[in-house]
Write a protein that holds these residues in place. Structure first.
Motif, mmCIF file in Angstrom:
data_model
loop_
_atom_site.group_PDB
_atom_site.id
_atom_site.type_symbol
_atom_site.label_atom_id
_atom_site.label_comp_id
_atom_site.label_asym_id
_atom_site.label_seq_id
_atom_site.Cartn_x
_atom_site.Cartn_y
_atom_site.Cartn_z
ATOM 1 N N LYS A 22 0.835 -1.213 0.000
ATOM 2 C CA LYS A 22 0.000 0.000 0.000
ATOM 3 C C LYS A 22 0.864 1.255 0.000
ATOM 4 C CE LYS A 22 -3.538 0.482 2.611
ATOM 5 N NZ LYS A 22 -4.418 0.515 3.796
ATOM 6 N N MET A 23 1.948 1.234 0.768
ATOM 7 C CA MET A 23 2.843 2.388 0.817
ATOM 8 C C MET A 23 3.435 2.671 -0.562
ATOM 9 S SD MET A 23 6.512 2.657 2.788
ATOM 10 C CE MET A 23 7.235 1.557 1.564
ATOM 11 N N ILE A 24 3.878 1.622 -1.248
ATOM 12 C CA ILE A 24 4.479 1.788 -2.578
ATOM 13 C C ILE A 24 3.453 2.339 -3.557
ATOM 14 C CG2 ILE A 24 5.385 0.494 -4.545
ATOM 15 C CD1 ILE A 24 6.825 -1.322 -2.546
ATOM 16 N N ILE A 25 2.226 1.840 -3.500
ATOM 17 C CA ILE A 25 1.190 2.270 -4.446
ATOM 18 C C ILE A 25 0.750 3.698 -4.164
ATOM 19 C CG2 ILE A 25 -1.202 1.861 -5.151
ATOM 20 C CD1 ILE A 25 -0.685 -1.128 -4.819
ATOM 21 N N LEU A 26 0.454 4.012 -2.920
ATOM 22 C CA LEU A 26 -0.101 5.323 -2.587
ATOM 23 C C LEU A 26 0.896 6.449 -2.792
ATOM 24 C CD1 LEU A 26 -2.190 4.461 0.608
ATOM 25 C CD2 LEU A 26 -3.083 5.203 -1.598
ATOM 26 N N HIS A 27 2.175 6.183 -2.542
ATOM 27 C CA HIS A 27 3.181 7.243 -2.620
ATOM 28 C C HIS A 27 4.072 7.130 -3.855
ATOM 29 C CE1 HIS A 27 1.986 8.525 1.360
ATOM 30 N NE2 HIS A 27 2.082 7.275 1.773
ATOM 31 N N GLN A 67 6.071 -6.924 -7.066
ATOM 32 C CA GLN A 67 5.356 -6.707 -8.321
ATOM 33 C C GLN A 67 4.108 -7.584 -8.398
ATOM 34 O OE1 GLN A 67 6.867 -5.975 -12.784
ATOM 35 N NE2 GLN A 67 7.380 -8.003 -12.013
ATOM 36 N N GLY A 68 4.251 -8.850 -8.034
ATOM 37 C CA GLY A 68 3.102 -9.749 -8.044
ATOM 38 C C GLY A 68 2.051 -9.364 -7.028
ATOM 39 N N ASP A 69 2.492 -8.926 -5.826
ATOM 40 C CA ASP A 69 1.543 -8.532 -4.792
ATOM 41 C C ASP A 69 0.772 -7.272 -5.199
ATOM 42 O OD1 ASP A 69 2.328 -10.654 -3.296
ATOM 43 O OD2 ASP A 69 3.594 -9.514 -1.913
ATOM 44 N N CYS A 70 1.438 -6.355 -5.906
ATOM 45 C CA CYS A 70 0.744 -5.143 -6.370
ATOM 46 C C CYS A 70 -0.368 -5.508 -7.350
ATOM 47 C CB CYS A 70 1.735 -4.188 -7.033
ATOM 48 S SG CYS A 70 2.820 -3.324 -5.882
ATOM 49 N N VAL A 71 -0.079 -6.427 -8.252
ATOM 50 C CA VAL A 71 -1.100 -6.857 -9.215
ATOM 51 C C VAL A 71 -2.229 -7.588 -8.488
ATOM 52 C CG1 VAL A 71 -1.530 -8.302 -11.240
ATOM 53 C CG2 VAL A 71 0.562 -6.951 -11.097
ATOM 54 N N ASP A 72 -1.895 -8.411 -7.498
ATOM 55 C CA ASP A 72 -2.936 -9.114 -6.731
ATOM 56 C C ASP A 72 -3.853 -8.128 -6.010
ATOM 57 O OD1 ASP A 72 -1.954 -11.532 -7.565
ATOM 58 O OD2 ASP A 72 -0.789 -11.919 -5.737
ATOM 59 N N LEU A 94 -7.584 3.119 -3.848
ATOM 60 C CA LEU A 94 -7.246 3.188 -2.422
ATOM 61 C C LEU A 94 -7.467 4.591 -1.875
ATOM 62 C CD1 LEU A 94 -3.988 1.026 -2.329
ATOM 63 C CD2 LEU A 94 -6.257 0.388 -1.489
ATOM 64 N N GLN A 95 -7.174 5.615 -2.667
ATOM 65 C CA GLN A 95 -7.416 6.984 -2.221
ATOM 66 C C GLN A 95 -8.898 7.236 -2.027
ATOM 67 O OE1 GLN A 95 -5.363 9.228 -5.294
ATOM 68 N NE2 GLN A 95 -3.696 9.719 -3.914
ATOM 69 N N HIS A 96 -9.722 6.707 -2.905
ATOM 70 C CA HIS A 96 -11.162 6.891 -2.750
ATOM 71 C C HIS A 96 -11.686 6.146 -1.531
ATOM 72 C CE1 HIS A 96 -11.123 8.393 -6.945
ATOM 73 N NE2 HIS A 96 -12.160 9.076 -6.521
ATOM 74 N N GLU A 97 -11.091 4.997 -1.212
ATOM 75 C CA GLU A 97 -11.480 4.293 0.010
ATOM 76 C C GLU A 97 -11.141 5.132 1.235
ATOM 77 O OE1 GLU A 97 -9.888 0.424 0.431
ATOM 78 O OE2 GLU A 97 -11.110 -0.468 -1.147
ATOM 79 N N ALA A 98 -9.982 5.790 1.207
ATOM 80 C CA ALA A 98 -9.552 6.595 2.355
ATOM 81 C C ALA A 98 -10.463 7.791 2.555
ATOM 82 C CB ALA A 98 -8.107 7.048 2.163
ATOM 83 N N PHE A 99 -11.022 8.337 1.455
ATOM 84 C CA PHE A 99 -11.862 9.522 1.554
ATOM 85 C C PHE A 99 -13.320 9.209 1.257
ATOM 86 C CE2 PHE A 99 -7.604 11.111 0.548
ATOM 87 C CZ PHE A 99 -7.435 12.019 1.575
ATOM 88 N N SER A 100 -13.718 7.965 1.482
ATOM 89 C CA SER A 100 -15.096 7.584 1.172
ATOM 90 C C SER A 100 -16.108 8.201 2.110
ATOM 91 C CB SER A 100 -15.237 6.056 1.216
ATOM 92 O OG SER A 100 -14.898 5.569 2.518
ATOM 93 N N GLU A 143 -0.618 -0.353 -15.089
ATOM 94 C CA GLU A 143 -2.055 -0.153 -14.893
ATOM 95 C C GLU A 143 -2.457 -0.502 -13.470
ATOM 96 O OE1 GLU A 143 -6.075 -1.100 -17.395
ATOM 97 O OE2 GLU A 143 -4.739 -2.801 -17.028
ATOM 98 N N ALA A 144 -1.896 -1.564 -12.932
ATOM 99 C CA ALA A 144 -2.223 -1.969 -11.560
ATOM 100 C C ALA A 144 -1.825 -0.892 -10.560
ATOM 101 C CB ALA A 144 -1.537 -3.290 -11.227
ATOM 102 N N LEU A 145 -0.633 -0.325 -10.704
ATOM 103 C CA LEU A 145 -0.150 0.684 -9.762
ATOM 104 C C LEU A 145 -1.000 1.955 -9.825
ATOM 105 C CD1 LEU A 145 3.719 0.333 -10.290
ATOM 106 C CD2 LEU A 145 2.397 -0.414 -8.302
#
Length: 708
Positions: A150-155, A187-192, A691-697, A682-684
């Motif tokens: 999550k840290m890698i994706i969000l930032h 890389q695999g976990d990000c796609v998952d 994830l950002q929309h979940e945080a500000f839902s 595309e996954a990233l």
């Protein structure tokens, strides 16, 4: 012999009986009497005082945080162990906050006969044999991996961060038993994670009652590859407006006329939207007439019932404003450059800045903006720089005179031209600021802003002032094209606002088109009725089978071939034949009235929901109005029209997020990300959006309120 001190618990004198070190710190036993007190030698009394709270009841009070603790209650002595923990372990909040660091308990100096250790006594060892609670927590490797992903994706950190030595050392300092993951695992976990979040979003989209609108935005890379960003806009069952990035499709040839078609088809297939596409919005800078024509054809095939694919918005409103503002500023590029140099001369030197401030104070210059150097990637910063410079015109003039070796200021005519320039750029700035402050604008807010700009530019283009007309005319011609391409969609959207309906369209068109306003208004009226029929047709019942026997005629004819019921002036119940063949009227004489009421009721029942809505009075025009909330409350009254309103109000007029409204450059994928596999990229990007929309839902619906 010393005179006994007053009976203060802190300084009480004890008998000179030798005692052990333990006895000198804590009372020997609970049976000790309070009146046989010994001198308190424990280090804790440097941090605590003793307070008498009642007969035979005393408490120890911390000098720093003022919290009190049990000490003596009758014949029971609480001891000092809990007091030592309060100071030694940093439990005291005041001790913890002092200087922003932990201030632990520090033992006092011991007598010199302590075996050479004159630095002080250690805290009781039994208090340091246990490990801190947080280090005893079991390691949850799976959860830690998830948080790293999550840290890698969000930032937007590079995936290789998990192999950087500094990051590895940092993580193992937090927990030495954590097993660092490799690049391939990350890389695999990000796609998952992306696939899991995609399944959630698929469930949301499949449950919405209406259509989905798409925006198309093109990003490029240094390898001349194109990346098409497709974002869905829709309203859910609870009338909340959503904006979700759906796909990032790599196109090897972004200049191809069919590149966008391929990306749209892939998106529709990916999200099962083949029959649920409503509108397409894209940026004019990446679209030609051929591209628009291809997309209109695609839209008419995918959704032939909605105005035959006419609802394609060929330009992003924010990008239109950005291009017009840059064109206006570019028309005085030399003057703007000189002002930028003047501001730099002042703001990059402390001496110059101080002299400028002294002059400003001496001249009593009133200004609302401070001088600042603009960021040429954001056109609003250039506008703000010019406005601030105009407010300091007099200061610049005197500053120039005080520095004869430097020619900075403009002539009086040049300053007037800059002020005129700012007055027209302000039109674009105000409209763009409205977009920048709204994460989810509904489509009804745009008509008023766009028509206002169209009217202002049309009038200014015919100004007798040659400077104004030369400045504005090229801008008006470009904006007029956007207006003609988008005015139908904009007008239909504002009709769905119960504060305006067709009245605002009629009013605005009368100011823009004059004598031709009626023709343009009729186009909107016909368009919105045609669109309504597209929604009504699937809900109409199948035609009834024809009646083959004569029973239907018997119901509408009087016995003996008399007058039909409800079709003449008087009903059969009130008529009888006289012996000479004439009709005699009986009854109360109000049968004609009953027939009249029946005819009125039947005509009202056949009136469509759209016509009923348009004929009702306008709502009061308040600044804060939740248009989606109004339709939510009235969807039972307008079951068909409300479905149409949900789709229309969610039409996006911009392809860029609020933070990019003032951008002057097209967006690019950096070299690192363009080196990733397309599925990973595309996954990233998509997972970050979700994830950002979940945080500000939990953002309230106030962001959806209209301020027109």
């Amino acid at each position: 012999m010393d005179t006994p001190a007053p009976m203060d618990m802190e300084t009480a004198i004890v008998p000179a009986t030798p005692t052990s070190p333990i006895e000198s710190e804590d009372p020997a036993s609970p049976e000790s009497q309070p009146n046989k007190r010994r001198r308190k030698k424990s280090i804790v009394w440097e941090h605590f005082t003793v307070e008498v709270v009642g007969p035979g009841h005393t408490r120890a009070c911390c000098k720093q945080c003022k919290k009190s603790f049990a000490y003596i209650t009758g014949s029971k002595l609480a001891g000092t162990s809990h007091l030592k923990r309060h100071i030694a372990l940093g439990i005291c909040p005041m001790s913890r906050d002092k200087g922003g660091q932990l201030s632990p308990y520090t033992p006092a100096s011991k007598p010199s006969g302590d075996g050479g250790n004159s630095g002080g006594t250690d805290p009781p060892k039994r208090r340091y044999r246990t490990t801190p609670a947080f280090t005893a927590m079991p390691l949850d490797q799976e959860r830690c991996n998830h948080e790293v992903i999550k840290m890698i994706i969000l930032h937007e950190y590079p995936l290789h961060i998990v192999e950087h030595p500094g990051f590895i050392d940092f993580v193992r300092t937090l927990h030495p038993h954590y097993n660092m993951v490799s690049f391939n695992t990350v890389q695999g976990d990000c796609v998952d994670l992306y696939l899991k979040e995609k399944q959630k979003l698929l469930g949301v989209i499949s449950s919405i009652p209406g259509h989905v609108n798409l925006t198309i935005d093109l990003w490029t890379s240094n390898q001349t590859l194109g990346y098409v960003f497709l974002t869905g806009h829709f309203i859910d069952n609870d009338w909340n407006l959503h904006r979700r990035l759906l796909n990032v499709v790599m196109v090897p040839s972004p200049d191809s006329e069919h590149a966008f078609n391929q990306a749209v088809v892939a998106c529709l297939s990916d999200w099962s939207l083949d029959t649920r596409l409503f509108t397409l919005t894209l940026d004019q800078s990446v679209s030609s007439e051929n591209v628009l024509g291809n997309l209109r054809g695609l839209l008419s095939v995918k959704n032939p019932l909605v105005l035959n694919g006419q609802l394609v918005v060929g330009s992003c409103f924010a990008r239109v404003l950005s291009r017009l503002a840059q064109d206006a500023l570019g028309s005085m590029e030399g003057t703007v450059t000189r002002i930028r140099s003047s501001v730099k001369f002042v703001k990059t030197s402390e001496d110059h800045d101080e002299k400028f401030a002294e002059l400003k104070q001496h001249l009593l210059t009133q200004s609302t903006k401070e001088l600042s150097i603009d960021d040429q990637t954001k056109w609003n910063t250039t506008y703000n720089m010019l406005v601030a410079a105009c407010e300091h015109e007099e200061v610049f003039r005197y500053f120039d005179a005080a520095n004869p070796g430097v020619r900075l200021s403009l002539s009086e005519d040049e300053w007037k031209q800059v002020e005129t320039l700012c007055s027209y750029v302000k039109i674009f700035f105000d409209a763009a600021s409205l977009l920048a402050g709204r994460p989810y604008p509904t489509a009804n807010i745009f008509f008023h802003e766009v028509s206002k700009i169209q009217l202002e530019l049309t009038h200014a283009a015919s100004s007798p002032d040659p400077f104004v007309s030369n400045l504005v005319k090229p801008l008006q011609e470009k904006f007029d094209k956007y207006w003609k391409d988008s005015c139908l969609v904009l007008a239909i959207a504002v009709v769905m606002d119960p504060r305006f309906k067709m009245k605002l369209v009629e009013f605005s068109y009368s100011r823009i088109y004059g004598d031709d306003a009626e023709n343009w208004t009729r186009i909107v009226d016909d368009g919105i009725h045609e669109l309504y029929l597209d929604y009504l047709e699937p809900m109409l019942p199948l035609p009834a089978a024809p009646v083959e026997n004569g029973e239907e005629n018997l119901k509408t004819e009087a016995p003996g071939g008399g007058l039909p019921q409800g079709g003449g002036a008087t009903s059969q119940e009130d008529l009888q034949l006289h012996h000479d063949g004439t009709l005699i009227s009986f009854g109360d004489g109000l049968s004609d009235f009953d027939v009249y009421i029946s005819e009125i009721s039947s005509s009202q029942e056949t009136k469509s929901e759209l016509d009923q809505y348009l004929e009702e009075s306008l709502l009061p025009r308040v600044q804060e109005f939740d248009v989606l909330g109004w339709w939510k409350l009235n969807q039972m009254k307008y079951p068909v029209l409300s479905k149409m309103a949900a789709d229309v109000l969610s039409i996006p007029m911009c392809t860029v997020p609020p933070e990019s409204v003032f951008d002057t450059r097209s967006r690019k994928i950096d070299r690192y990300r363009s080196s990733l596999r397309p599925v990973t990229l595309e996954a990233l990007i998509c997972a970050k959006d979700w994830l950002q929309h979940e945080a500000f839902s939990d953002v309230p619906n106030a962001t959806l309120k209209s301020e027109v």
